[in-house]
Scaffold this active site. Structure first.
Site, PDB file in Angstrom:
ATOM      1  N   PRO A   2      24.271  45.634  -1.774  1.00 46.83           N
ATOM      2  CA  PRO A   2      24.011  47.312  -1.642  1.00 46.83           C
ATOM      3  C   PRO A   2      24.986  47.560  -0.503  1.00 46.83           C
ATOM      4  O   PRO A   2      24.754  46.788   0.763  1.00 46.83           O
ATOM      5  CB  PRO A   2      22.593  47.174  -1.267  1.00 46.83           C
ATOM      6  CG  PRO A   2      21.988  46.069  -1.433  1.00 46.83           C
ATOM      7  CD  PRO A   2      23.169  44.822  -1.839  1.00 46.83           C
ATOM      8  N   GLU A   3      25.899  48.686  -0.621  1.00 47.50           N
ATOM      9  CA  GLU A   3      26.347  48.938   0.571  1.00 47.50           C
ATOM     10  C   GLU A   3      25.839  50.532   1.195  1.00 47.50           C
ATOM     11  O   GLU A   3      24.732  50.832   0.488  1.00 47.50           O
ATOM     12  CB  GLU A   3      27.844  49.300  -0.043  1.00 47.50           C
ATOM     13  CG  GLU A   3      28.622  48.313  -0.612  1.00 47.50           C
ATOM     14  CD  GLU A   3      29.829  47.671   0.520  1.00 47.50           C
ATOM     15  OE1 GLU A   3      29.967  48.044   1.507  1.00 47.50           O
ATOM     16  OE2 GLU A   3      30.566  46.871   0.001  1.00 47.50           O
TER      17      GLU A   3
END
Ligand SMILES: [Zn+2]
Length: 271
Positions: A2-3
């Site tokens: 997840p960014e």
């Protein structure tokens, strides 16, 4: 992994279900994440009301009556809202159940995420206090980045991925922003003009904002009893496109390694 856009989408997705509600119970099935979950967390959280659901860098900060829950999704973590406490699967490590009937479930197969608690102002926490500005804030502007870049001989890509300079720009978005700003990723940071820095700041904000907007379309999937949580695939121009055609000029996208990270660029557009 997840960014920042996924974390922001997650924050926006869970907030309507938990903000203003009170915690009824907390079930912890696995304490060993990147750092151990505090053993007394369930006791601490009991009957606390949620006042705010904020984000700082890739940390989700859930502000309660007597402190703040700090969550990080690590490499593979996700948060979901369940309507009823459906049976937990293998990697469903934590359930926070609310009096309104919703449950916030933390799932993390690789267990590099974190769930921590602080009773002190969260901005003073060791994980938070030294972070650079948020990329979408006004504090992150061309004057700021120019000043920081002039002191550095590292590549511009390494600079913008440094969380003390600006937070939350992971490898995917660094590649995409440099492409959008037409900057060769290995250019020494101190060789960029004010004009080019300006283009880069705009590109960083655009690429992140577009990803968050795209993620918003997955929000409807946040409240679900099973299935995959809301990670999304972004419309990418260069990242992962080695040998593909540049959408601007048609040249073949190149891949090099820099600081052990995959670096994609168009040799024509990014000289
Ligand atoms: Zn090109």
């Amino acid at each position: 992994m997840p960014e920042l856009p996924e974390v922001e989408t997650t924050r926006q997705g869970i907030k309507p279900y938990i903000q203003g509600s009170q915690i009824e119970s907390t079930i912890i099935r696995q304490y060993q994440l990147r750092w151990p979950i505090p053993t007394d967390l369930a006791t601490i959280l009991y009957r606390q009301k949620i006042h705010q659901v904020n984000r700082r860098a890739k940390y989700i900060l859930i502000q309660c009556d007597s402190g703040t829950l700090i969550l990080h999704l690590g490499m593979s973590g996700s948060l979901r809202i369940l309507e009823t406490s459906s049976p937990a699967a293998k990697h469903d490590h934590v359930d926070i159940c609310f009096v309104n009937g919703y449950t916030l479930r933390y799932t993390d197969p690789r267990r590099f995420g974190a769930i921590l608690w602080t009773g002190d102002p969260v901005e003073q926490h060791d994980l938070i206090k030294n972070l650079g500005p948020e990329p979408l804030s006004e504090q992150f502007n061309s004057d700021y980045l120019l000043k920081r870049s002039q002191q550095r001989r590292c590549s511009i890509k390494t600079l913008i991925m440094n969380g003390k300079i600006v937070v939350g720009i992971g490898n995917i978005y660094a590649n995409e922003a440099l492409f959008m700003a037409k900057i060769y990723p290995l250019t020494p940071a101190n060789k960029l003009s004010k004009e080019v820095i300006c283009q880069l700041v705009d590109a960083i904000k655009d690429v992140l904002q577009q990803a968050i907007s795209a993620g918003g379309t997955t929000l409807k999937d946040f409240k679900q009893s099973d299935g995959k949580p809301g990670y999304f695939s972004q419309q990418l121009n260069v990242y992962g496109k080695k040998g593909g055609h540049c959408p601007h000029c048609g040249a073949s996208i190149k891949l090099i390694k820099e600081a052990q990270r995959a670096t994609y660029f168009c040799p024509q557009c990014q000289k």
